[in-house]
Write a protein that holds these residues in place. Sequence first.
Motif, PDB file in Angstrom:
ATOM      1  N   SER A  25     -11.575  -9.137  -3.798  1.00 31.91           N
ATOM      2  CA  SER A  25     -11.721  -8.552  -2.688  1.00 31.91           C
ATOM      3  C   SER A  25     -10.310  -8.226  -2.270  1.00 31.91           C
ATOM      4  O   SER A  25      -9.141  -8.986  -2.491  1.00 31.91           O
ATOM      5  CB  SER A  25     -12.400  -8.855  -1.463  1.00 31.91           C
ATOM      6  OG  SER A  25     -11.801 -10.148  -1.010  1.00 31.91           O
ATOM      7  N   CYS A  26      -9.752  -7.186  -1.241  1.00 33.34           N
ATOM      8  CA  CYS A  26      -8.529  -6.769  -0.627  1.00 33.34           C
ATOM      9  C   CYS A  26      -8.170  -7.837   0.093  1.00 33.34           C
ATOM     10  O   CYS A  26      -8.997  -8.063   1.000  1.00 33.34           O
ATOM     11  CB  CYS A  26      -8.607  -5.359  -0.449  1.00 33.34           C
ATOM     12  SG  CYS A  26      -6.952  -4.809   0.618  1.00 33.34           S
ATOM     13  N   PRO A  27      -6.924  -8.403   0.189  1.00 33.60           N
ATOM     14  CA  PRO A  27      -6.323  -9.537   1.235  1.00 33.60           C
ATOM     15  C   PRO A  27      -6.211  -8.637   2.548  1.00 33.60           C
ATOM     16  O   PRO A  27      -6.262  -9.535   3.657  1.00 33.60           O
ATOM     17  CB  PRO A  27      -5.273 -10.077   0.547  1.00 33.60           C
ATOM     18  CG  PRO A  27      -4.802  -8.911  -0.269  1.00 33.60           C
ATOM     19  CD  PRO A  27      -5.945  -8.400  -0.840  1.00 33.60           C
ATOM     20  N   GLN A  28      -6.061  -7.426   2.606  1.00 35.91           N
ATOM     21  CA  GLN A  28      -5.645  -6.778   3.823  1.00 35.91           C
ATOM     22  C   GLN A  28      -7.159  -6.443   4.570  1.00 35.91           C
ATOM     23  O   GLN A  28      -7.186  -6.749   5.861  1.00 35.91           O
ATOM     24  CB  GLN A  28      -4.921  -5.522   3.601  1.00 35.91           C
ATOM     25  CG  GLN A  28      -4.339  -5.031   4.562  1.00 35.91           C
ATOM     26  CD  GLN A  28      -3.183  -5.542   5.513  1.00 35.91           C
ATOM     27  OE1 GLN A  28      -2.554  -6.227   4.565  1.00 35.91           O
ATOM     28  NE2 GLN A  28      -3.053  -5.366   6.605  1.00 35.91           N
ATOM     29  N   CYS A  29      -7.961  -5.852   3.956  1.00 40.71           N
ATOM     30  CA  CYS A  29      -9.079  -5.578   4.741  1.00 40.71           C
ATOM     31  C   CYS A  29     -10.454  -5.850   4.293  1.00 40.71           C
ATOM     32  O   CYS A  29     -11.326  -5.906   4.881  1.00 40.71           O
ATOM     33  CB  CYS A  29      -9.205  -3.779   4.658  1.00 40.71           C
ATOM     34  SG  CYS A  29      -9.476  -3.108   3.151  1.00 40.71           S
ATOM     35  N   CYS A  58      -6.032  -1.106  -6.983  1.00 40.08           N
ATOM     36  CA  CYS A  58      -5.972  -0.685  -5.424  1.00 40.08           C
ATOM     37  C   CYS A  58      -7.414  -0.730  -4.728  1.00 40.08           C
ATOM     38  O   CYS A  58      -8.038  -0.947  -5.411  1.00 40.08           O
ATOM     39  CB  CYS A  58      -5.527   0.730  -5.772  1.00 40.08           C
ATOM     40  SG  CYS A  58      -6.814   1.945  -6.130  1.00 40.08           S
ATOM     41  N   CYS A  59      -7.030  -0.824  -3.650  1.00 43.60           N
ATOM     42  CA  CYS A  59      -8.382  -1.225  -2.638  1.00 43.60           C
ATOM     43  C   CYS A  59      -8.866   0.226  -2.579  1.00 43.60           C
ATOM     44  O   CYS A  59      -8.262   1.579  -2.069  1.00 43.60           O
ATOM     45  CB  CYS A  59      -7.724  -1.643  -1.303  1.00 43.60           C
ATOM     46  SG  CYS A  59      -9.283  -2.142  -0.080  1.00 43.60           S
ATOM     47  N   CYS A  62      -8.921   0.857   1.944  1.00 42.76           N
ATOM     48  CA  CYS A  62      -7.499   1.105   2.615  1.00 42.76           C
ATOM     49  C   CYS A  62      -6.493   1.944   1.738  1.00 42.76           C
ATOM     50  O   CYS A  62      -5.181   2.040   2.204  1.00 42.76           O
ATOM     51  CB  CYS A  62      -6.858  -0.157   3.285  1.00 42.76           C
ATOM     52  SG  CYS A  62      -6.418  -1.465   1.963  1.00 42.76           S
ATOM     53  N   ARG A  64      -4.607   0.682  -0.458  1.00 44.99           N
ATOM     54  CA  ARG A  64      -3.379  -0.081  -0.748  1.00 44.99           C
ATOM     55  C   ARG A  64      -3.279  -0.696  -2.241  1.00 44.99           C
ATOM     56  O   ARG A  64      -4.113  -1.045  -3.072  1.00 44.99           O
ATOM     57  CB  ARG A  64      -3.522  -1.463   0.061  1.00 44.99           C
ATOM     58  CG  ARG A  64      -2.333  -2.610   0.072  1.00 44.99           C
ATOM     59  CD  ARG A  64      -2.334  -3.651   1.000  1.00 44.99           C
ATOM     60  NE  ARG A  64      -1.240  -4.325   0.723  1.00 44.99           N
ATOM     61  CZ  ARG A  64      -0.993  -5.175   1.665  1.00 44.99           C
ATOM     62  NH1 ARG A  64      -1.534  -5.256   2.703  1.00 44.99           N
ATOM     63  NH2 ARG A  64       0.315  -6.113   1.460  1.00 44.99           N
ATOM     64  N   LEU A  66      -2.395  -3.277  -5.414  1.00 45.12           N
ATOM     65  CA  LEU A  66      -2.311  -4.437  -5.319  1.00 45.12           C
ATOM     66  C   LEU A  66      -1.427  -5.013  -6.464  1.00 45.12           C
ATOM     67  O   LEU A  66      -1.767  -4.198  -7.622  1.00 45.12           O
ATOM     68  CB  LEU A  66      -3.632  -4.939  -5.081  1.00 45.12           C
ATOM     69  CG  LEU A  66      -4.621  -4.503  -3.940  1.00 45.12           C
ATOM     70  CD1 LEU A  66      -6.054  -5.109  -4.035  1.00 45.12           C
ATOM     71  CD2 LEU A  66      -4.024  -5.009  -2.852  1.00 45.12           C
TER      72      LEU A  66
END
Length: 70
Positions: A25-29, A58-59, A62, A64, A66
Amino acid sequence: MKKKWFMNVFYEGEKEIGKQQALGSCPQCGGKVEAMDVEIQWKFCFLPMCFYIKRKYCCTLCARHLELYY
């Protein structure tokens, strides 16, 4: 004037080959991660010089980009 000429002679193009869901999973969201296979092609005066295939992550929430660290 030389920089403009240089940019017209060399060209790098990207073309998406395929997409698939990646693990994790995305670390940001915390959204899902998508893996894209991209073909990158270098051209010299409209003649293809070389190409290579790269995988980008990419996420989906969001958008983003990665990077994968080993």
